[in-house]
Write a protein that holds these residues in place. Structure first.
Motif, PDB file in Angstrom:
ATOM      1  N   LEU A  67     -10.762  29.148   8.673  1.00 21.84           N
ATOM      2  CA  LEU A  67     -11.295  27.857   9.108  1.00 21.84           C
ATOM      3  C   LEU A  67     -10.252  27.086   9.896  1.00 21.84           C
ATOM      4  CD1 LEU A  67     -13.074  26.820   5.803  1.00 21.84           C
ATOM      5  CD2 LEU A  67     -14.147  27.706   7.865  1.00 21.84           C
ATOM      6  N   ASN A  68     -10.743  26.137  10.680  1.00 21.53           N
ATOM      7  CA  ASN A  68      -9.830  25.331  11.492  1.00 21.53           C
ATOM      8  C   ASN A  68      -8.899  24.493  10.631  1.00 21.53           C
ATOM      9  OD1 ASN A  68      -8.816  24.202  13.948  1.00 21.53           O
ATOM     10  ND2 ASN A  68     -10.066  22.390  13.597  1.00 21.53           N
ATOM     11  N   VAL A  69      -9.418  23.932   9.545  1.00 23.90           N
ATOM     12  CA  VAL A  69      -8.618  23.109   8.627  1.00 23.90           C
ATOM     13  C   VAL A  69      -8.997  23.464   7.196  1.00 23.90           C
ATOM     14  CG1 VAL A  69      -8.320  21.174  10.230  1.00 23.90           C
ATOM     15  CG2 VAL A  69     -10.301  21.218   8.718  1.00 23.90           C
ATOM     16  N   GLY A  70      -8.179  23.025   6.239  1.00 22.25           N
ATOM     17  CA  GLY A  70      -8.411  23.350   4.848  1.00 22.25           C
ATOM     18  C   GLY A  70      -9.575  22.583   4.246  1.00 22.25           C
ATOM     19  N   LEU A  71     -10.221  23.192   3.256  1.00 19.53           N
ATOM     20  CA  LEU A  71     -11.364  22.590   2.565  1.00 19.53           C
ATOM     21  C   LEU A  71     -10.892  21.808   1.355  1.00 19.53           C
ATOM     22  CD1 LEU A  71     -14.477  22.378   2.150  1.00 19.53           C
ATOM     23  CD2 LEU A  71     -14.296  24.430   0.739  1.00 19.53           C
ATOM     24  N   GLN A  72     -11.175  20.508   1.337  1.00 24.25           N
ATOM     25  CA  GLN A  72     -10.811  19.652   0.221  1.00 24.25           C
ATOM     26  C   GLN A  72     -12.044  19.057  -0.465  1.00 24.25           C
ATOM     27  OE1 GLN A  72      -7.794  19.163  -0.941  1.00 24.25           O
ATOM     28  NE2 GLN A  72      -6.301  19.495   0.676  1.00 24.25           N
ATOM     29  N   ASN A  73     -13.018  18.619   0.331  1.00 22.56           N
ATOM     30  CA  ASN A  73     -14.209  17.939  -0.194  1.00 22.56           C
ATOM     31  C   ASN A  73     -15.389  18.903  -0.173  1.00 22.56           C
ATOM     32  OD1 ASN A  73     -16.518  16.220  -0.582  1.00 22.56           O
ATOM     33  ND2 ASN A  73     -15.257  14.484   0.017  1.00 22.56           N
ATOM     34  N   LEU A  74     -16.075  19.037  -1.303  1.00 27.28           N
ATOM     35  CA  LEU A  74     -17.157  20.007  -1.430  1.00 27.28           C
ATOM     36  C   LEU A  74     -18.549  19.403  -1.248  1.00 27.28           C
ATOM     37  CD1 LEU A  74     -15.832  21.932  -4.573  1.00 27.28           C
ATOM     38  CD2 LEU A  74     -15.430  22.450  -2.151  1.00 27.28           C
ATOM     39  N   ASP A  75     -18.647  18.113  -1.001  1.00 31.81           N
ATOM     40  CA  ASP A  75     -19.954  17.458  -0.911  1.00 31.81           C
ATOM     41  C   ASP A  75     -20.280  17.138   0.547  1.00 31.81           C
ATOM     42  OD1 ASP A  75     -22.134  15.665  -0.932  1.00 31.81           O
ATOM     43  OD2 ASP A  75     -21.635  15.007  -2.938  1.00 31.81           O
ATOM     44  N   PRO A  76     -21.292  17.784   1.134  1.00 30.41           N
ATOM     45  CA  PRO A  76     -21.606  17.578   2.550  1.00 30.41           C
ATOM     46  C   PRO A  76     -22.243  16.235   2.862  1.00 30.41           C
ATOM     47  CG  PRO A  76     -23.259  18.967   1.541  1.00 30.41           C
ATOM     48  CD  PRO A  76     -22.196  18.759   0.497  1.00 30.41           C
ATOM     49  N   ILE A  77     -22.652  15.497   1.845  1.00 26.41           N
ATOM     50  CA  ILE A  77     -23.190  14.154   2.078  1.00 26.41           C
ATOM     51  C   ILE A  77     -22.055  13.140   2.028  1.00 26.41           C
ATOM     52  CG2 ILE A  77     -24.889  12.443   1.340  1.00 26.41           C
ATOM     53  CD1 ILE A  77     -26.029  15.175   2.321  1.00 26.41           C
ATOM     54  N   ALA A  78     -21.138  13.290   1.101  1.00 22.90           N
ATOM     55  CA  ALA A  78     -20.013  12.361   0.986  1.00 22.90           C
ATOM     56  C   ALA A  78     -19.007  12.552   2.095  1.00 22.90           C
ATOM     57  CB  ALA A  78     -19.329  12.527  -0.370  1.00 22.90           C
ATOM     58  N   SER A  79     -18.831  13.792   2.580  1.00 24.98           N
ATOM     59  CA  SER A  79     -17.791  14.088   3.569  1.00 24.98           C
ATOM     60  C   SER A  79     -18.378  14.282   4.960  1.00 24.98           C
ATOM     61  CB  SER A  79     -17.032  15.350   3.170  1.00 24.98           C
ATOM     62  OG  SER A  79     -16.155  15.752   4.205  1.00 24.98           O
TER      63      SER A  79
END
Length: 528
Positions: A33-45
């Motif tokens: 991925l282009n950047v690291g994954l921190q937030n797992l909620d697609p509505i909040a993030s």
């Protein structure tokens, strides 16, 4: 050898944590991925990386195919009343969440309400809705109180924020700005939380409960057949390591090909480079914090806009000829449905001298301006460096604060004043999936909504947006979209700094890869 050992160590770390007995026989598909994954909620993030994650584990009612058309996905279909105010939706059979519970109309309604409190087009759909009426476990009615011309467009929105479906127990209990406590979806893959290393590695395995549609996969639509038993999202901040990894076959897919290596990749018959279309193109922009001085004042925003030279900023990427469009002034991206020249004269000829004059007109007194620079983003950082240089040359007193994108994204969605850990400016990128519709466009659709970090509010834009939302005639919609673009450029809601292509690259041994504009992992298998 040292670089190779480092690379192999990064890639193997997650797999080594598993016992040999737990290892699947099939080599996992590894996506960088282009950047690291921190937030797992697609509505909040609002981050693309979270969107990519969500397409693995969640599903949508409606999906966009490769031609940009919307087709039923979780739905069996829908019916519309003659006055187009009552929309009846029926779920297809066999839908289950990863916790074993069936997907019901109650889950759908709760998910749509939560999404609608966060997303630009979702807010407008909810505002036009009289009620959601659940008529059966697999059927619900969306009863509009007033005309809304984009019901299916809204439910099939392909990018941030996507109306993914979650269990009602999570969607109803969690504010849209707060991440849900569990990842429970009904998508083709399962998230392996116990193996997740935030910002570094994310692991998935095939969801045995998922029942794909019967028709072939097409874009985000059709049968989402998970052909790989295991998938890994890997973060490699170093661009040279990414290039080495894909070339040597130590990873299978790069979300974005490192631009400096494109020429070499094109000569490598073991690699395939994506060919993204107009709606999959990317545009850079500068997110402005309208809540706090000095950019709560229009002359200051116009000074910023005047300093953004598309040609110079895009040159920071060093892209080959034909992959940039520095002349495009459309906020919807050129080559998309609502592309327009309206208001373009304002930004067609940027000038540092004009920017300096506008600063004087604004009464700028050298106040400190906090700009957040995402140094780990291969796409944002080269443009951000040029933006920073031009703003300094124009006379802006910049406090450049460098960090990884995941950290910046957390600050970006906050409301702290710049002097207390907040921000004034954030260079960002979006795709045509996010920008091509006025109701979801980042510089138009969130007008006066107070639910996103930038906080712009142009009163003159509000009635035009309302007319566009209610309008169903395509020609009239084009006219209204052009007027909205003119207002956005005049008021500098979200200034853009150039349209370009950033293709993915994958190993030629992969079969069934869907070239859509962002990673679509289902349908992929490895050649035997």
């Amino acid at each position: 050898m040292m670089v190779r050992r480092l690379l192999l160590g990064l890639l193997a770390a997650g797999s080594l944590a598993l016992s040999a007995a737990a290892q699947p026989r099939e080599r996992p598909l590894r996506l960088v991925l282009n950047v690291g994954l921190q937030n797992l909620d697609p509505i909040a993030s609002p981050s693309f990386v979270t969107r990519n994650f969500a397409y693995m584990v969640y599903d949508t009612l409606v999906a966009m195919d490769g031609k940009g058309e919307f087709r039923p996905q979780m739905l069996e279909g829908w019916q519309v009343s003659e006055d187009r105010l009552a929309w009846t939706f029926t779920l297809r059979p066999g839908l289950e969440f990863s916790d074993g519970t069936p997907v019901t109309a109650d889950d759908v309604v709760a998910s749509l309400k939560r999404w609608g409190a966060r997303d630009a087009i979702g807010r407008r759909l909810i505002a036009a809705t009289k009620e959601f009426r659940v008529e059966a476990p697999n059927r619900f009615v969306l009863q509009l109180a007033q005309p809304f011309g984009g019901v299916i467009d809204a439910l099939g929105k392909p990018s941030v924020h996507v109306p993914f479906i979650m269990p009602a127990r999570l969607a109803s209990a969690t504010p849209p700005t707060q991440a849900v406590a569990e990842v429970v979806g009904s998508g083709p893959y399962l998230f392996l939380k116990e193996e997740w290393v935030p910002g570094e590695r994310t692991f998935f395995r095939r969801n045995p409960r998922y029942v794909p549609r019967a028709e072939p996969a097409d874009g985000l639509a059709g049968g989402k057949v998970a052909k790989m038993e295991r998938v890994e999202f890997v973060t490699l901040p170093d661009i040279a390591l990414r290039a080495a990894a894909i070339t040597r076959g130590e990873v299978d897919y790069l979300e974005y090909a490192p631009i400096d290596y494109l020429a070499n990749f094109r000569r490598d018959r073991n690699l395939v480079i994506a060919r993204p279309g107009g709606i999959a193109h990317i545009v850079g922009g500068v997110s402005i914090n309208h809540y706090f001085p000095p950019f709560d004042r229009l002359p200051m925003r116009r000074a910023l806009q005047a300093a953004l030279d598309r040609t110079e900023i895009l040159a920071g990427h060093g892209l080959p000829e034909g992959m940039v469009d520095a002349a495009c002034t459309s906020v919807y991206l050129c080559g998309t449905r609502y592309s327009s020249d309206a208001g373009g004269d304002i930004v067609r000829e940027p000038s540092l001298d004009r920017a300096r004059a506008l600063l004087r007109e604004a009464g700028y007194n050298n106040e400190r301006i906090v700009i957040l620079q995402p140094a780990d983003s291969a796409l944002i950082n080269p443009m951000a460096l040029v933006v920073i240089d031009r703003l300094k040359r124009a006379g802006f007193n910049l406090d450049v604060q460098t960090a990884d994108w995941s950290s910046i994204a957390q600050r970006w969605v906050g409301r702290q004043p710049p002097a207390e850990g907040g921000w004034n400016l954030v260079p960002v990128i979006y795709t045509g999936f996010d920008m091509a519709d006025p109701l979801s466009n980042m510089g138009i659709g969130y007008n006066c909504s107070n639910n996103q970090p930038w906080g712009y509010c142009v009163p003159a834009m509000t009635p035009v947006l309302e007319r566009f939302a209610a309008e169903s005639d395509p020609a009239r919609r084009l006219e209204l979209a052009a007027e909205l673009q003119r207002l956005a450029i005049e008021n500098v809601t979200f200034p853009l700094d150039g349209q370009f292509q950033a293709p993915a690259v994958w190993r030629a041994e992969l079969r069934g890869v869907i070239d859509f504009g962002f990673p679509v992992i289902w349908n992929i298998e490895r050649a035997r």
